[in-house]
Design a protein around this motif. Structure first.
Motif, PDB file in Angstrom:
ATOM      1  N   GLU A  38       0.291  -0.999  -0.094  1.00 33.11           N
ATOM      2  CA  GLU A  38       0.108  -0.568  -0.006  1.00 33.11           C
ATOM      3  C   GLU A  38       0.925   1.309   0.338  1.00 33.11           C
ATOM      4  O   GLU A  38       2.134   1.703   1.089  1.00 33.11           O
ATOM      5  CB  GLU A  38      -0.942  -0.279   1.379  1.00 33.11           C
ATOM      6  CG  GLU A  38      -2.216   0.999   0.763  1.00 33.11           C
ATOM      7  CD  GLU A  38      -2.562   0.906   2.353  1.00 33.11           C
ATOM      8  OE1 GLU A  38      -2.895   2.427   3.080  1.00 33.11           O
ATOM      9  OE2 GLU A  38      -3.155   0.484   2.096  1.00 33.11           O
ATOM     10  N   GLU A  75     -10.676   5.547  -3.706  1.00 34.41           N
ATOM     11  CA  GLU A  75     -12.061   5.860  -3.768  1.00 34.41           C
ATOM     12  C   GLU A  75     -11.882   5.037  -2.620  1.00 34.41           C
ATOM     13  O   GLU A  75     -13.204   5.160  -0.667  1.00 34.41           O
ATOM     14  CB  GLU A  75     -12.885   6.096  -5.185  1.00 34.41           C
ATOM     15  CG  GLU A  75     -13.098   6.117  -5.493  1.00 34.41           C
ATOM     16  CD  GLU A  75     -14.373   6.208  -6.870  1.00 34.41           C
ATOM     17  OE1 GLU A  75     -14.719   5.327  -6.243  1.00 34.41           O
ATOM     18  OE2 GLU A  75     -13.732   7.009  -7.592  1.00 34.41           O
ATOM     19  N   ARG A  76     -11.715   3.475  -2.357  1.00 38.03           N
ATOM     20  CA  ARG A  76     -12.180   2.240  -1.155  1.00 38.03           C
ATOM     21  C   ARG A  76     -11.359   2.994  -0.229  1.00 38.03           C
ATOM     22  O   ARG A  76     -11.938   2.682   1.621  1.00 38.03           O
ATOM     23  CB  ARG A  76     -11.379   1.338  -1.851  1.00 38.03           C
ATOM     24  CG  ARG A  76     -11.630  -0.513  -0.500  1.00 38.03           C
ATOM     25  CD  ARG A  76     -10.838  -1.577  -1.013  1.00 38.03           C
ATOM     26  NE  ARG A  76      -9.963  -1.134  -0.333  1.00 38.03           N
ATOM     27  CZ  ARG A  76      -8.841  -2.031  -0.398  1.00 38.03           C
ATOM     28  NH1 ARG A  76      -8.673  -2.754  -1.410  1.00 38.03           N
ATOM     29  NH2 ARG A  76      -7.854  -1.738  -0.082  1.00 38.03           N
ATOM     30  N   LYS A  77     -10.149   3.541   0.239  1.00 43.83           N
ATOM     31  CA  LYS A  77      -9.510   4.464   1.124  1.00 43.83           C
ATOM     32  C   LYS A  77     -10.633   5.312   2.014  1.00 43.83           C
ATOM     33  O   LYS A  77     -10.676   5.898   3.008  1.00 43.83           O
ATOM     34  CB  LYS A  77      -8.037   4.661   1.330  1.00 43.83           C
ATOM     35  CG  LYS A  77      -7.273   3.196   0.867  1.00 43.83           C
ATOM     36  CD  LYS A  77      -6.780   2.285   1.347  1.00 43.83           C
ATOM     37  CE  LYS A  77      -6.669   2.856   3.324  1.00 43.83           C
ATOM     38  NZ  LYS A  77      -6.225   1.366   3.709  1.00 43.83           N
ATOM     39  N   GLN A  78     -10.754   5.913   0.977  1.00 42.02           N
ATOM     40  CA  GLN A  78     -12.184   7.583   1.617  1.00 42.02           C
ATOM     41  C   GLN A  78     -13.055   6.739   2.256  1.00 42.02           C
ATOM     42  O   GLN A  78     -13.636   6.682   3.283  1.00 42.02           O
ATOM     43  CB  GLN A  78     -12.062   8.148   0.064  1.00 42.02           C
ATOM     44  CG  GLN A  78     -11.304   9.036  -0.566  1.00 42.02           C
ATOM     45  CD  GLN A  78     -11.234  10.115  -1.205  1.00 42.02           C
ATOM     46  OE1 GLN A  78     -11.696   9.347  -2.415  1.00 42.02           O
ATOM     47  NE2 GLN A  78     -10.373  10.367  -1.886  1.00 42.02           N
ATOM     48  N   ALA A  79     -14.120   5.519   1.199  1.00 38.34           N
ATOM     49  CA  ALA A  79     -14.842   5.280   2.093  1.00 38.34           C
ATOM     50  C   ALA A  79     -14.899   4.351   3.399  1.00 38.34           C
ATOM     51  O   ALA A  79     -15.271   4.660   4.782  1.00 38.34           O
ATOM     52  CB  ALA A  79     -15.534   4.339   0.840  1.00 38.34           C
ATOM     53  N   GLU A  80     -13.357   4.139   3.774  1.00 37.87           N
ATOM     54  CA  GLU A  80     -12.901   3.143   4.958  1.00 37.87           C
ATOM     55  C   GLU A  80     -13.322   4.875   5.984  1.00 37.87           C
ATOM     56  O   GLU A  80     -13.162   4.068   6.950  1.00 37.87           O
ATOM     57  CB  GLU A  80     -12.221   2.328   4.891  1.00 37.87           C
ATOM     58  CG  GLU A  80     -12.438   1.289   3.785  1.00 37.87           C
ATOM     59  CD  GLU A  80     -10.913   0.366   3.832  1.00 37.87           C
ATOM     60  OE1 GLU A  80      -9.687   0.848   3.116  1.00 37.87           O
ATOM     61  OE2 GLU A  80     -10.800  -0.884   3.432  1.00 37.87           O
ATOM     62  N   GLU A  81     -11.897   5.559   5.511  1.00 29.35           N
ATOM     63  CA  GLU A  81     -12.146   6.097   6.934  1.00 29.35           C
ATOM     64  C   GLU A  81     -13.603   7.314   6.964  1.00 29.35           C
ATOM     65  O   GLU A  81     -13.708   7.448   8.063  1.00 29.35           O
ATOM     66  CB  GLU A  81     -11.042   7.372   6.017  1.00 29.35           C
ATOM     67  CG  GLU A  81     -10.685   8.605   6.913  1.00 29.35           C
ATOM     68  CD  GLU A  81     -10.457   8.187   8.386  1.00 29.35           C
ATOM     69  OE1 GLU A  81     -10.283   9.335   8.705  1.00 29.35           O
ATOM     70  OE2 GLU A  81      -9.100   7.166   8.227  1.00 29.35           O
ATOM     71  N   LEU A  83     -16.547   5.797   6.846  1.00 23.89           N
ATOM     72  CA  LEU A  83     -16.678   4.463   7.992  1.00 23.89           C
ATOM     73  C   LEU A  83     -16.148   4.964   8.684  1.00 23.89           C
ATOM     74  O   LEU A  83     -17.187   4.226  10.028  1.00 23.89           O
ATOM     75  CB  LEU A  83     -16.676   3.011   7.029  1.00 23.89           C
ATOM     76  CG  LEU A  83     -17.574   1.939   7.778  1.00 23.89           C
ATOM     77  CD1 LEU A  83     -19.360   2.769   8.692  1.00 23.89           C
ATOM     78  CD2 LEU A  83     -16.886   0.963   7.524  1.00 23.89           C
ATOM     79  N   ARG A  84     -14.824   4.646   8.911  1.00 27.94           N
ATOM     80  CA  ARG A  84     -14.630   5.079  10.233  1.00 27.94           C
ATOM     81  C   ARG A  84     -14.689   6.096  11.271  1.00 27.94           C
ATOM     82  O   ARG A  84     -15.728   6.301  12.560  1.00 27.94           O
ATOM     83  CB  ARG A  84     -12.987   5.161  10.507  1.00 27.94           C
ATOM     84  CG  ARG A  84     -12.510   3.589  10.403  1.00 27.94           C
ATOM     85  CD  ARG A  84     -11.115   3.678  10.454  1.00 27.94           C
ATOM     86  NE  ARG A  84     -10.630   4.364   9.758  1.00 27.94           N
ATOM     87  CZ  ARG A  84      -9.633   4.049   8.563  1.00 27.94           C
ATOM     88  NH1 ARG A  84     -10.167   2.758   8.255  1.00 27.94           N
ATOM     89  NH2 ARG A  84      -9.183   4.889   7.790  1.00 27.94           N
ATOM     90  N   GLN A  85     -15.351   7.543  11.014  1.00 32.13           N
ATOM     91  CA  GLN A  85     -15.014   8.883  11.186  1.00 32.13           C
ATOM     92  C   GLN A  85     -16.665   8.696  11.662  1.00 32.13           C
ATOM     93  O   GLN A  85     -17.470   9.057  12.924  1.00 32.13           O
ATOM     94  CB  GLN A  85     -15.203   9.104   9.927  1.00 32.13           C
ATOM     95  CG  GLN A  85     -14.260  10.193   9.778  1.00 32.13           C
ATOM     96  CD  GLN A  85     -13.421  11.096   9.306  1.00 32.13           C
ATOM     97  OE1 GLN A  85     -15.210  12.030   8.553  1.00 32.13           O
ATOM     98  NE2 GLN A  85     -12.563  11.416   9.212  1.00 32.13           N
ATOM     99  N   GLN A  87     -18.506   5.779  12.510  1.00 29.88           N
ATOM    100  CA  GLN A  87     -18.898   4.868  13.466  1.00 29.88           C
ATOM    101  C   GLN A  87     -17.962   5.001  14.764  1.00 29.88           C
ATOM    102  O   GLN A  87     -18.481   5.143  16.151  1.00 29.88           O
ATOM    103  CB  GLN A  87     -17.551   3.493  13.798  1.00 29.88           C
ATOM    104  CG  GLN A  87     -18.602   2.612  12.228  1.00 29.88           C
ATOM    105  CD  GLN A  87     -17.319   1.184  11.919  1.00 29.88           C
ATOM    106  OE1 GLN A  87     -16.200   1.882  12.182  1.00 29.88           O
ATOM    107  NE2 GLN A  87     -17.604   0.312  11.102  1.00 29.88           N
TER     108      GLN A  87
END
Length: 242
Positions: A38, A75-81, A83-85, A87
């Motif tokens: 990564e 885009e996937r990393k942005q979506a994961e971030e 989601l973390r925010q 949560q």
């Protein structure tokens, strides 16, 4: 092909940090390949580009080459971030609601027990003053009534203060914490409470806090639904369970 083959990666827009460059090179030298490393690339005026880099050795016309594959996962990393925010915000919201519910519960406890005890003390003291010259026997009854309410209020306040100071559980222990609640039960509700406890268990403070909350909830459920004349509270432990 003409834009890519034969050029190093910073010439085609990929400019990893020296640490990433060194890590990728060392991994390739030691393993002979790189799989899904990564890599984050900074872009002026834009969000960072996040790539999964793979380096695979191949041979072209008897010449050793390296096939580099870059998979864009920005885009996937942005979506994961995101989601973390979400949560994290949800967890904060749950904590805030729990804190509000706890404050409301403590407020009800203060109103239902301590404030009523203080009001009863005031009435008892007023009665004693009024009858001081005329009926000494009733004055003694009023004073005893005041003392009883004062002791009950003091016991209740100790239990509530214990709940407001989480560090008390660490200092005094789970056995003592539940014991304070049983004393408050006797004073507040006038019911017979039998409390039998083992030695202080050697467990993490987080588990003690959970068990303490479970005990409080169990007691409140018993009072609310059973309306008991007697409560038996037992804390026991053995090597397998508590």
């Amino acid at each position: 092909r003409s834009e890519m083959i034969g050029r190093v990666w910073n010439e085609v827009g990929f400019d990893p940090s020296p640490a990433d460059h060194e890590a990728i090179v060392q991994t390739y030298r030691s393993r002979g390949t790189v799989r899904d490393y990564e890599l984050q690339l900074e872009r002026p005026g834009q969000c960072p580009l996040v790539l999964l880099i793979s380096l695979i050795p191949i041979t072209i016309r008897e010449e050793a080459c390296v096939l580099a594959i870059a998979h864009d996962i920005t885009e996937r990393k942005q979506a994961e971030e995101a989601l973390r925010q979400t949560q994290s915000e949800l967890a904060r919201g749950i904590q805030e609601r729990s804190a509000l519910q706890e404050r409301q519960r403590l407020s009800r406890e203060l109103h239902d027990s301590v404030s009523q005890a203080l009001y009863g003390i005031s009435l008892g003291a007023h009665t004693a003053l009024t009858l001081f010259e005329s009926d000494r026997e009733k004055v003694l009854e009023a004073i005893n009534y005041v003392l009883t309410l004062a002791q009950a209020g003091l016991t209740e306040m100790r239990a509530l203060i214990f709940e407001l100071r989480p560090e008390s559980l660490k200092q005094e222990g789970l056995v003592s914490a539940i014991g304070k609640q049983t004393a408050a039960l006797r004073a507040r509700h006038g019911i017979d409470v039998n409390y039998h406890a083992c030695e202080e268990p050697d467990i993490a403070i987080e588990i003690k806090e959970s068990l303490y909350r479970i005990a409080l909830e169990a007691i409140q459920n018993a009072l609310k639904h059973a309306q008991p004349h007697r409560l038996d509270i037992v804390l026991c432990s053995d090597p397998d369970q508590l």
